[in-house]
Design a protein around this motif. Structure first.
Motif, PDB file in Angstrom:
ATOM      1  N   LEU A 169       0.832  -1.202   0.000  1.00 54.09           N
ATOM      2  CA  LEU A 169       0.000   0.000   0.000  1.00 54.09           C
ATOM      3  C   LEU A 169       0.867   1.252   0.000  1.00 54.09           C
ATOM      4  O   LEU A 169       0.593   2.223  -0.714  1.00 54.09           O
ATOM      5  N   MET A 170       1.949   1.243   0.780  1.00 48.09           N
ATOM      6  CA  MET A 170       2.851   2.388   0.814  1.00 48.09           C
ATOM      7  C   MET A 170       3.593   2.567  -0.512  1.00 48.09           C
ATOM      8  O   MET A 170       3.858   3.694  -0.940  1.00 48.09           O
ATOM      9  N   VAL A 171       3.941   1.463  -1.163  1.00 45.08           N
ATOM     10  CA  VAL A 171       4.602   1.549  -2.468  1.00 45.08           C
ATOM     11  C   VAL A 171       3.679   2.211  -3.483  1.00 45.08           C
ATOM     12  O   VAL A 171       4.099   3.076  -4.265  1.00 45.08           O
ATOM     13  N   ALA A 172       2.399   1.812  -3.487  1.00 46.85           N
ATOM     14  CA  ALA A 172       1.426   2.428  -4.391  1.00 46.85           C
ATOM     15  C   ALA A 172       1.300   3.925  -4.111  1.00 46.85           C
ATOM     16  O   ALA A 172       1.250   4.746  -5.042  1.00 46.85           O
ATOM     17  N   ASP A 173       1.261   4.296  -2.842  1.00 48.62           N
ATOM     18  CA  ASP A 173       1.173   5.709  -2.480  1.00 48.62           C
ATOM     19  C   ASP A 173       2.408   6.478  -2.924  1.00 48.62           C
ATOM     20  O   ASP A 173       2.314   7.587  -3.461  1.00 48.62           O
ATOM     21  N   LEU A 174       3.577   5.887  -2.694  1.00 53.94           N
ATOM     22  CA  LEU A 174       4.824   6.585  -3.003  1.00 53.94           C
ATOM     23  C   LEU A 174       4.990   6.784  -4.507  1.00 53.94           C
ATOM     24  O   LEU A 174       5.449   7.852  -4.954  1.00 53.94           O
ATOM     25  N   LEU A 214      -0.605   6.211 -13.162  1.00 51.61           N
ATOM     26  CA  LEU A 214      -0.221   6.020 -11.764  1.00 51.61           C
ATOM     27  C   LEU A 214      -1.269   6.569 -10.803  1.00 51.61           C
ATOM     28  O   LEU A 214      -1.413   6.063  -9.688  1.00 51.61           O
ATOM     29  N   PHE A 215      -2.003   7.599 -11.217  1.00 52.58           N
ATOM     30  CA  PHE A 215      -3.089   8.090 -10.363  1.00 52.58           C
ATOM     31  C   PHE A 215      -4.131   6.999 -10.144  1.00 52.58           C
ATOM     32  O   PHE A 215      -4.519   6.698  -9.013  1.00 52.58           O
ATOM     33  N   TYR A 216      -4.581   6.394 -11.238  1.00 51.99           N
ATOM     34  CA  TYR A 216      -5.601   5.351 -11.121  1.00 51.99           C
ATOM     35  C   TYR A 216      -5.023   4.071 -10.515  1.00 51.99           C
ATOM     36  O   TYR A 216      -5.744   3.330  -9.816  1.00 51.99           O
ATOM     37  N   ALA A 217      -3.735   3.795 -10.763  1.00 53.12           N
ATOM     38  CA  ALA A 217      -3.118   2.617 -10.141  1.00 53.12           C
ATOM     39  C   ALA A 217      -3.080   2.767  -8.629  1.00 53.12           C
ATOM     40  O   ALA A 217      -3.329   1.812  -7.887  1.00 53.12           O
ATOM     41  N   ASN A 218      -2.756   3.969  -8.155  1.00 55.26           N
ATOM     42  CA  ASN A 218      -2.775   4.224  -6.718  1.00 55.26           C
ATOM     43  C   ASN A 218      -4.192   4.108  -6.158  1.00 55.26           C
ATOM     44  O   ASN A 218      -4.407   3.498  -5.101  1.00 55.26           O
ATOM     45  N   TYR A 232      -7.052   2.487  -7.362  1.00 55.95           N
ATOM     46  CA  TYR A 232      -7.678   1.165  -7.347  1.00 55.95           C
ATOM     47  C   TYR A 232      -6.770   0.114  -6.718  1.00 55.95           C
ATOM     48  O   TYR A 232      -7.272  -0.896  -6.185  1.00 55.95           O
ATOM     49  N   GLY A 233      -5.452   0.328  -6.739  1.00 58.42           N
ATOM     50  CA  GLY A 233      -4.570  -0.551  -5.982  1.00 58.42           C
ATOM     51  C   GLY A 233      -4.801  -0.413  -4.489  1.00 58.42           C
ATOM     52  O   GLY A 233      -4.827  -1.412  -3.755  1.00 58.42           O
ATOM     53  N   SER A 234      -4.996   0.828  -4.022  1.00 57.68           N
ATOM     54  CA  SER A 234      -5.273   1.059  -2.598  1.00 57.68           C
ATOM     55  C   SER A 234      -6.581   0.399  -2.180  1.00 57.68           C
ATOM     56  O   SER A 234      -6.666  -0.233  -1.122  1.00 57.68           O
ATOM     57  N   ILE A 235      -7.600   0.530  -3.016  1.00 59.10           N
ATOM     58  CA  ILE A 235      -8.895  -0.064  -2.678  1.00 59.10           C
ATOM     59  C   ILE A 235      -8.796  -1.580  -2.583  1.00 59.10           C
ATOM     60  O   ILE A 235      -9.312  -2.207  -1.634  1.00 59.10           O
ATOM     61  N   LEU A 236      -8.109  -2.213  -3.545  1.00 61.29           N
ATOM     62  CA  LEU A 236      -7.988  -3.674  -3.518  1.00 61.29           C
ATOM     63  C   LEU A 236      -7.117  -4.155  -2.361  1.00 61.29           C
ATOM     64  O   LEU A 236      -7.406  -5.180  -1.735  1.00 61.29           O
ATOM     65  N   LEU A 237      -6.043  -3.421  -2.050  1.00 62.70           N
ATOM     66  CA  LEU A 237      -5.202  -3.818  -0.925  1.00 62.70           C
ATOM     67  C   LEU A 237      -5.934  -3.642   0.404  1.00 62.70           C
ATOM     68  O   LEU A 237      -5.789  -4.463   1.315  1.00 62.70           O
ATOM     69  N   LEU A 238      -6.725  -2.588   0.528  1.00 64.49           N
ATOM     70  CA  LEU A 238      -7.549  -2.426   1.725  1.00 64.49           C
ATOM     71  C   LEU A 238      -8.592  -3.537   1.829  1.00 64.49           C
ATOM     72  O   LEU A 238      -8.947  -3.962   2.932  1.00 64.49           O
ATOM     73  N   THR A 239      -9.055  -4.005   0.685  1.00 58.48           N
ATOM     74  CA  THR A 239      -9.975  -5.143   0.687  1.00 58.48           C
ATOM     75  C   THR A 239      -9.283  -6.396   1.207  1.00 58.48           C
ATOM     76  O   THR A 239      -9.848  -7.155   2.014  1.00 58.48           O
ATOM     77  N   CYS A 240      -8.046  -6.620   0.762  1.00 59.90           N
ATOM     78  CA  CYS A 240      -7.269  -7.775   1.256  1.00 59.90           C
ATOM     79  C   CYS A 240      -7.059  -7.687   2.765  1.00 59.90           C
ATOM     80  O   CYS A 240      -7.205  -8.681   3.488  1.00 59.90           O
ATOM     81  N   ILE A 287     -12.854  19.271  -7.583  1.00 60.83           N
ATOM     82  CA  ILE A 287     -12.540  19.531  -6.171  1.00 60.83           C
ATOM     83  C   ILE A 287     -12.205  18.222  -5.450  1.00 60.83           C
ATOM     84  O   ILE A 287     -11.253  18.149  -4.662  1.00 60.83           O
ATOM     85  N   TRP A 288     -12.972  17.160  -5.734  1.00 60.26           N
ATOM     86  CA  TRP A 288     -12.747  15.889  -5.028  1.00 60.26           C
ATOM     87  C   TRP A 288     -11.613  15.087  -5.636  1.00 60.26           C
ATOM     88  O   TRP A 288     -11.070  14.192  -4.971  1.00 60.26           O
ATOM     89  N   ARG A 289     -11.217  15.397  -6.871  1.00 56.92           N
ATOM     90  CA  ARG A 289     -10.155  14.612  -7.507  1.00 56.92           C
ATOM     91  C   ARG A 289      -8.843  14.649  -6.723  1.00 56.92           C
ATOM     92  O   ARG A 289      -8.230  13.607  -6.497  1.00 56.92           O
ATOM     93  N   PRO A 290      -8.347  15.803  -6.279  1.00 56.21           N
ATOM     94  CA  PRO A 290      -7.124  15.771  -5.461  1.00 56.21           C
ATOM     95  C   PRO A 290      -7.366  15.248  -4.053  1.00 56.21           C
ATOM     96  O   PRO A 290      -6.445  14.695  -3.441  1.00 56.21           O
ATOM     97  N   LEU A 291      -8.593  15.400  -3.541  1.00 55.84           N
ATOM     98  CA  LEU A 291      -8.861  14.943  -2.178  1.00 55.84           C
ATOM     99  C   LEU A 291      -8.827  13.427  -2.075  1.00 55.84           C
ATOM    100  O   LEU A 291      -8.595  12.883  -0.988  1.00 55.84           O
ATOM    101  N   VAL A 292      -9.067  12.720  -3.192  1.00 58.88           N
ATOM    102  CA  VAL A 292      -8.969  11.264  -3.141  1.00 58.88           C
ATOM    103  C   VAL A 292      -7.533  10.847  -2.833  1.00 58.88           C
ATOM    104  O   VAL A 292      -7.284   9.772  -2.284  1.00 58.88           O
ATOM    105  N   SER A 293      -6.582  11.732  -3.152  1.00 55.46           N
ATOM    106  CA  SER A 293      -5.176  11.430  -2.887  1.00 55.46           C
ATOM    107  C   SER A 293      -4.806  11.602  -1.424  1.00 55.46           C
ATOM    108  O   SER A 293      -3.678  11.266  -1.031  1.00 55.46           O
TER     109      SER A 293
END
Length: 369
Positions: free
Chosen positions: A69-74, A106-110, A112-120, A285-291
Motif C-alpha cells: 500500500l505504501m509503495v502504491a502511495d509513493l 499512476l493516479f488510477y493505479a494508486n 484502485y490498488g489502494s482499494i484492492l489492498l484495503l480489501t485484502c 474539487i474531489w479529484r485531489p482529495l482522493v489522494s
C-alpha cells in the motif's frame, strides 16, 4: 489570464453546443492541495518503507499488505511535482506525451490498488476475528504474497486502457494533458469508466462492507468475543474498521459519485451549462482529495504494527535499557494474563491459553511446510 474550458458535448456536428466557463480556481486550488499531499505523503510513506526495510523480524501478513500500500502511495506521490507545475502554469503540460500517460496511469493505479489492498487487509482481519482457527492455513505469508501479486496484476489489467485514453492535445493555444480523454473518444471512455467503477470500487467496497458488518456483529457480542479475540485484538480490529471506513467516506466515495455524475451528464449531452459547471467543479474539487489516502494510509501501518515500530526505533537509537526489557517482560506477562488468546503476528486463538498453544503449534508446522 482567464482560462476557458470548452466542454464539448458528445454529438460531433458542425454547430456543436459548447459550454464555456472559467477554471481559474484550478491554478490555486489544485496546486495548493497537491503541494500539501506531497509534503505529507512523501515523508510519511518513505518513513514507513524505511522502517519496514529495517525491521529484523519476518514480515507478517498485515505488513506485506501495508508495505505494498505504501509503495502504491509513493509511486503516485512522486508524480505530484508534474501536476503542481502544470496547474501553476495555467493547465499547460510541458512534459511530453509519455509522462502524460504515465502520470494519469499512476493516479488510477494508486486509487484502485489502494482499494484492492484495503480489501485484502479487511478480509484478512475478518477471517482472524470470525474464523480464527479454520482460516489459519489461509492467513500465511505465502497467501499474503499471492494476494498482493494478484492485486497488482488485476490493477494493471484494469488500467491498461488509460494508457490509450490519456494523451496530450493542443487546446486554447496550449498543450494540455487530458485526465480522462479527448472528445473524440468520450463514448468509449464512458463505457470503460462505468466498468472500472463497478469492478474497481463498487465490488471491493461491497466485500469490505460485508466483512466489517460481520466483524462488528462478532465484536459486539459480550463474553464470547472477548475470550476469542482478547482486548488487544478487539481494539485493533475496531481501529482498523474506523480508519478504513473513514478513508472510504472521505476519499473514495465522494470521488466516484462526483466523477460518475460528471461523466453521465456529458454522455447524455446535457444542455444545462450551470449543471455541467457544478458537476465539473465538484469532480475537480474531489479529484485531489482522493489522494489524501496517501497521507492517511501510513496511519493504518502504525496502528497495525505499532509495537514493532517502537521497538525498531529503540534499537536504532541504541537505548535499550533494563527498563525497556522489563517493560517488555511486563507487557508479555500482561499479554498472557489479560489477552491470553492473542498472538499479534499470527492469528486469533479462541479459548484459554492452551488453545492458543495449539494454534501456535499448527502455525509452526505450516511454516515448516
Amino acid at each position: 489570464m482567464v482560462s476557458l474550458h470548452a466542454l464539448l458535448l458528445k454529438t460531433p456536428v458542425p454547430d456543436q453546443s459548447v459550454c464555456e466557463f472559467s477554471e481559474d480556481y484550478k491554478q490555486i486550488y489544485l496546486s495548493l492541495t497537491y503541494s500539501i499531499i506531497l509534503a505529507l505523503g512523501l515523508p510519511l510513506n518513505g518513513t514507513v518503507l524505511w522502517l519496514s526495510w529495517r525491521q529484523s523480524k519476518r514480515w507478517s501478513c498485515a505488513t506485506i499488505y501495508l508495505v505494498n500500500l505504501m509503495v502504491a502511495d509513493l509511486l503516485y506521490v512522486l508524480t505530484l511535482p508534474f501536476l503542481i507545475t502544470t496547474y501553476s502554469l495555467g493547465d499547460r503540460w510541458p512534459f511530453g506525451e509519455l509522462l502524460c500517460r504515465l502520470v494519469r496511469f499512476l493516479f488510477y493505479a494508486n486509487l484502485y490498488g489502494s482499494i484492492l489492498l484495503l480489501t485484502c487487509i479487511s478480509v484478512h482481519r475478518f477471517l482472524g476475528v470470525c474464523h480464527p482457527l479454520r482460516s489459519l492455513p489461509y492467513r500465511s505469508r505465502r497467501h499474503a504474497l499471492l494476494g498482493t501479486a494478484t492485486t497488482w496484476a488485476l490493477v494493471v489489467l484494469q488500467l491498461l486502457p488509460t494508457l490509450f485514453f490519456s494523451h496530450t492535445d493542443y487546446v486554447d493555444g496550449q498543450i494540455i494533458c487530458y485526465d480522462m480523454t479527448g472528445p473524440e473518444n468520450f463514448d468509449q471512455f464512458f463505457a470503460y469508466g462505468i466498468v472500472l467503477t463497478l469492478s474497481g470500487f463498487v465490488f471491493p467496497s461491497s466485500v469490505i462492507l460485508v466483512c466489517y458488518s460481520l466483524m462488528v456483529r462478532s465484536l459486539t457480542k459480550p463474553g464470547e468475543t472477548l475470550m476469542r479475540t482478547g482486548n488487544a485484538a478487539r481494539a485493533k480490529s475496531i481501529r482498523t474498521i474506523l480508519l478504513v471506513c473513514g478513508l472510504f467516506t472521505l476519499c473514495f466515495v465522494p470521488f466516484h459519485i462526483t466523477r460518475s455524475f460528471y461523466l453521465t451528464l456529458r454522455f447524455l449531452s446535457s444542455q444545462d451549462c450551470q449543471l455541467l459547471m457544478a458537476a465539473s467543479v465538484a469532480y475537480k474539487i474531489w479529484r485531489p482529495l482522493v489522494s489524501l489516502s496517501s497521507c492517511l494510509n501510513p496511519i493504518l501501518y502504525f496502528l497495525s504494527v505499532g509495537n514493532n515500530t517502537v521497538r525498531l526505533f529503540q534499537e536504532l537509537r541504541g537505548k535499550k535499557t533494563r527498563r525497556s526489557k522489563s517493560s517488555s517482560s511486563i507487557y508479555s506477562s500482561n499479554a498472557h494474563q489479560s489477552d491470553k488468546s492473542w498472538h499479534p503476528q499470527i492469528c486469533y486463538c479462541p479459548g484459554p491459553q492452551e488453545s492458543c498453544k495449539i494454534c501456535l503449534a499448527v502455525w509452526n508446522r505450516l511454516k515448516k511446510n
